[in-house]
Design a protein around this motif. Structure first.
Motif, PDB file in Angstrom:
ATOM      1  N   GLU A 181      -5.276   2.606  11.390  1.00  0.00           N
ATOM      2  CA  GLU A 181      -4.938   1.668  10.318  1.00  0.00           C
ATOM      3  C   GLU A 181      -5.222   0.232  10.731  1.00  0.00           C
ATOM      4  O   GLU A 181      -5.665  -0.580   9.912  1.00  0.00           O
ATOM      5  CB  GLU A 181      -3.464   1.832   9.944  1.00  0.00           C
ATOM      6  CG  GLU A 181      -3.145   3.152   9.267  1.00  0.00           C
ATOM      7  CD  GLU A 181      -1.822   3.096   8.531  1.00  0.00           C
ATOM      8  OE1 GLU A 181      -1.330   1.980   8.298  1.00  0.00           O
ATOM      9  OE2 GLU A 181      -1.287   4.165   8.199  1.00  0.00           O
ATOM     10  N   LEU A 228       2.952  10.303   6.116  1.00  0.00           N
ATOM     11  CA  LEU A 228       2.635   9.000   6.704  1.00  0.00           C
ATOM     12  C   LEU A 228       2.289   9.113   8.182  1.00  0.00           C
ATOM     13  O   LEU A 228       2.163   8.092   8.862  1.00  0.00           O
ATOM     14  CB  LEU A 228       3.821   8.043   6.531  1.00  0.00           C
ATOM     15  CG  LEU A 228       4.224   7.725   5.090  1.00  0.00           C
ATOM     16  CD1 LEU A 228       5.489   6.880   5.076  1.00  0.00           C
ATOM     17  CD2 LEU A 228       3.105   7.021   4.354  1.00  0.00           C
ATOM     18  N   ASP A 252       1.059   5.657  -0.869  1.00  0.00           N
ATOM     19  CA  ASP A 252       1.016   6.538   0.291  1.00  0.00           C
ATOM     20  C   ASP A 252       2.114   7.591   0.257  1.00  0.00           C
ATOM     21  O   ASP A 252       1.964   8.671   0.830  1.00  0.00           O
ATOM     22  CB  ASP A 252       1.140   5.716   1.578  1.00  0.00           C
ATOM     23  CG  ASP A 252      -0.084   4.848   1.824  1.00  0.00           C
ATOM     24  OD1 ASP A 252      -1.103   5.066   1.148  1.00  0.00           O
ATOM     25  OD2 ASP A 252      -0.021   3.954   2.686  1.00  0.00           O
ATOM     26  N   CYS A 307      -6.344   2.997   0.700  1.00  0.00           N
ATOM     27  CA  CYS A 307      -6.785   4.181   1.442  1.00  0.00           C
ATOM     28  C   CYS A 307      -7.642   5.036   0.522  1.00  0.00           C
ATOM     29  O   CYS A 307      -7.180   5.487  -0.533  1.00  0.00           O
ATOM     30  CB  CYS A 307      -5.583   4.979   1.949  1.00  0.00           C
ATOM     31  SG  CYS A 307      -6.031   6.479   2.844  1.00  0.00           S
ATOM     32  N   ASP A 354      -9.170   8.381  -0.277  1.00  0.00           N
ATOM     33  CA  ASP A 354      -8.986   9.791   0.051  1.00  0.00           C
ATOM     34  C   ASP A 354     -10.124  10.674  -0.458  1.00  0.00           C
ATOM     35  O   ASP A 354     -10.325  11.769   0.077  1.00  0.00           O
ATOM     36  CB  ASP A 354      -7.671  10.307  -0.546  1.00  0.00           C
ATOM     37  CG  ASP A 354      -6.465   9.582   0.027  1.00  0.00           C
ATOM     38  OD1 ASP A 354      -6.480   9.297   1.238  1.00  0.00           O
ATOM     39  OD2 ASP A 354      -5.519   9.297  -0.730  1.00  0.00           O
ATOM     40  N   ARG A 412       0.821  -1.211   0.000  1.00  0.00           N
ATOM     41  CA  ARG A 412       0.000   0.000   0.000  1.00  0.00           C
ATOM     42  C   ARG A 412       0.853   1.258   0.000  1.00  0.00           C
ATOM     43  O   ARG A 412       0.467   2.286  -0.549  1.00  0.00           O
ATOM     44  CB  ARG A 412      -0.925   0.013   1.216  1.00  0.00           C
ATOM     45  CG  ARG A 412      -2.189   0.811   1.001  1.00  0.00           C
ATOM     46  CD  ARG A 412      -2.989   0.970   2.267  1.00  0.00           C
ATOM     47  NE  ARG A 412      -2.645   2.199   2.968  1.00  0.00           N
ATOM     48  CZ  ARG A 412      -3.305   2.659   4.024  1.00  0.00           C
ATOM     49  NH1 ARG A 412      -4.318   1.970   4.518  1.00  0.00           N
ATOM     50  NH2 ARG A 412      -2.945   3.775   4.613  1.00  0.00           N
ATOM     51  N   VAL A 413       2.036   1.181   0.588  1.00  0.00           N
ATOM     52  CA  VAL A 413       2.915   2.343   0.592  1.00  0.00           C
ATOM     53  C   VAL A 413       3.448   2.621  -0.801  1.00  0.00           C
ATOM     54  O   VAL A 413       3.446   3.766  -1.266  1.00  0.00           O
ATOM     55  CB  VAL A 413       4.072   2.137   1.582  1.00  0.00           C
ATOM     56  CG1 VAL A 413       5.062   3.295   1.497  1.00  0.00           C
ATOM     57  CG2 VAL A 413       3.543   2.032   2.997  1.00  0.00           C
TER      58      VAL A 413
END
Length: 498
Positions: free
Chosen positions: A370, A337, A243, A231, A233, A141-142
């Motif tokens: 999270e 982050l 991310d 995520c 947004d 995900r990052v």
């Protein structure tokens, strides 16, 4: 003339000359008397025109088009693979969110069944490496913006249940060749009229594989078997972006600045000395070739040509602002982050105890958020699939849980965060318990442990110590004060109850 002018001035002041006409409506104010408010940020000037030239009004789906997401993924993966700070930040975040893995606590009325399910689910999670896969999903995900997991069957799973979680990269969930996106089919995901995903088109091979072809076949997998972790947004967003997207230019700046400082230092070190003269042009000085290199030997006396001097180049890099600049850039990178600087840099030398605790509060709150999302999007669905498979295995689950209509109440425990000062935390915990502002369940949950399991284990230890004749010496002054109820208070309490 003066009367008309005074009436006009009175209207500008908002006076009483604005009387209703025959229709009952007040006459309209002059346009120059109405106040018109505006925002400075909405004005386009020569100074901000270039800064706001890239703004648009695209929807979340159009802004995050497949081409844009592909570019962001490739760049994010490059930074994570080649930048030690990016790699360390992502690993730290995944380790803090997932830790050693979540632990299940069942909350059904049958305690024996709860303990059995918890033990069996833990054994299955260890068999498939659930904790490692969850950390991989957080890492993806990052750098990728999202992570996909498929609930499949694997006969080689060393457990009663053969359910398995297979992770796939975001590149494989895409629209097949010649399939156009519509309002209900966007980039490999099909939706119903309410916006719920129905199915996912998954390419059988990664588009980056050497043997991938544009006629590659794909599988359409129902949404019940797909875990989509990202995520969101913006409202209506269906695919995530990395991310670290806002920090990608900063990583490039950090690398460029470091390389520039290193190149300047190397250039200064490469020159052993410079030969120069103060004599004017055509002055009295022996001839010397411009920029002619001279080889020097160690520990030798040298003589210069007449009128010439020898000096060394001053090494001015890295400057005193080098470390401060890298600190500010890294602090800005970690901010997207919700990570404090000392965690991102792995260096708390400039922190005191209070500032470190304060920065960690925001970070730990982000971690809890999270973990809640990960439990809802991934873990709850995994548990539900595991229980439904276990129900179909004859004689596996207790009878109280052998129904598909059961409501499996549960909760997840994660690794607790270690306190910087354990003595202060223990004292604060004792005060909270003594003042009845907390419970054992809350205190154990902060450490990622089940209070019932811990108390049962402690009771076993105390019983064994009594059998062995062992005692625990403790100062009575350190024990939490007990709540004393006097006879008068007991009588008053009994009267109020009656």
């Amino acid at each position: 003339m003066l009367k008309r002018l005074s009436g006009f001035i009175e209207q500008l002041r908002g006076g009483s000359d604005r009387r209703p006409d025959a229709s009952g409506r007040s006459p309209r104010q002059p346009f120059f008397s109405r106040l018109r408010a505006k925002y400075d940020a909405a004005n386009t000037t020569l100074d901000n025109m270039k800064h706001w030239s890239r703004t648009d009004g695209l929807s979340s789906a159009s802004a995050n088009s497949p081409e844009v997401r592909r570019t962001l993924r490739n760049r994010s993966r490059y930074e994570v693979a080649n930048n030690s700070y990016a790699r360390g930040i992502t690993l730290t975040l995944a380790n803090d969110v997932v830790g050693t893995g979540p632990r299940l606590q069942m909350l059904t009325p049958d305690d024996a069944a709860n303990r059995f399910v918890e033990a069996e689910f833990f054994a299955w999670a260890e068999a498939i490496g659930l904790a490692e896969k969850l950390r991989t999903m957080r890492l993806a995900r990052v750098s990728d913006g999202k992570s996909f997991g498929l609930l499949t069957s694997n006969e080689r799973v060393d457990a009663r249940g053969k359910l398995d979680l297979r992770l796939i990269e975001a590149d494989q969930v895409a629209s097949p060749t010649l399939v156009n996106d519509t309002s209900r089919y966007i980039d490999g995901i099909r939706f119903d009229a309410d916006g719920n995903p129905i199915s996912y088109d998954v390419l059988r091979h990664h588009p980056g594989d050497d043997f991938f072809s544009y006629e590659e076949e794909y599988n359409t997998i129902p949404s019940a078997a797909v875990l989509h972790y990202f995520c969101c947004d913006r409202p209506g967003q269906i695919r995530g972006v990395p991310d670290i997207t806002p920090a990608l230019p900063l990583f490039a700046q950090l690398r460029r600045f470091t390389l520039a400082v290193l190149a300047a230092a190397e250039t200064a070190a490469d020159f052993a000395g410079i030969l120069y003269t103060d004599a004017p042009a055509n002055g009295e000085a022996d001839s010397a070739e411009p920029f002619e290199p001279i080889e020097l030997e160690k520990r030798m006396l040298l003589t210069m040509p007449g009128g010439w001097k020898m000096s060394q180049m001053k090494s001015e890099q890295p400057s005193t602002t080098y470390a401060e600049f890298k600190k500010e850039i890294l602090n800005e990178i970690a901010r997207c982050l919700n990570m404090p600087f000392n965690v991102a840099a792995g260096n708390s030398s400039g922190y005191n105890y209070a500032s470190g605790r304060l920065d960690h509060q925001t970070y730990f709150k982000s971690i809890r958020v999270e973990q809640t999302q990960l439990a809802r999007v991934v873990l709850d669905r995994i548990l539900n699939a595991w229980l439904r498979e276990a129900i179909l295995i004859e004689g596996y689950l207790p009878n109280s849980l052998r129904t598909l209509d059961s409501t499996f109440e549960h909760q997840w425990f994660w690794d607790g965060h270690e306190h910087v000062d354990p003595a202060k935390e223990a004292n604060a915990q004792k005060i909270r318990l003594a003042s009845h502002t907390t419970t054992l369940a809350i205190e154990f949950a902060r450490q990622g442990r089940d209070w019932e399991t811990e108390l049962k284990q402690r009771a076993k230890e105390l019983a064994l110590m009594r059998d062995l004749g062992l005692t625990i010496e403790s100062d009575e002054s350190d024990s939490p004060p007990e709540t004393k109820v006097t006879e008068d208070n007991a009588e008053k309490s009994q009267q109020q109850t009656n």
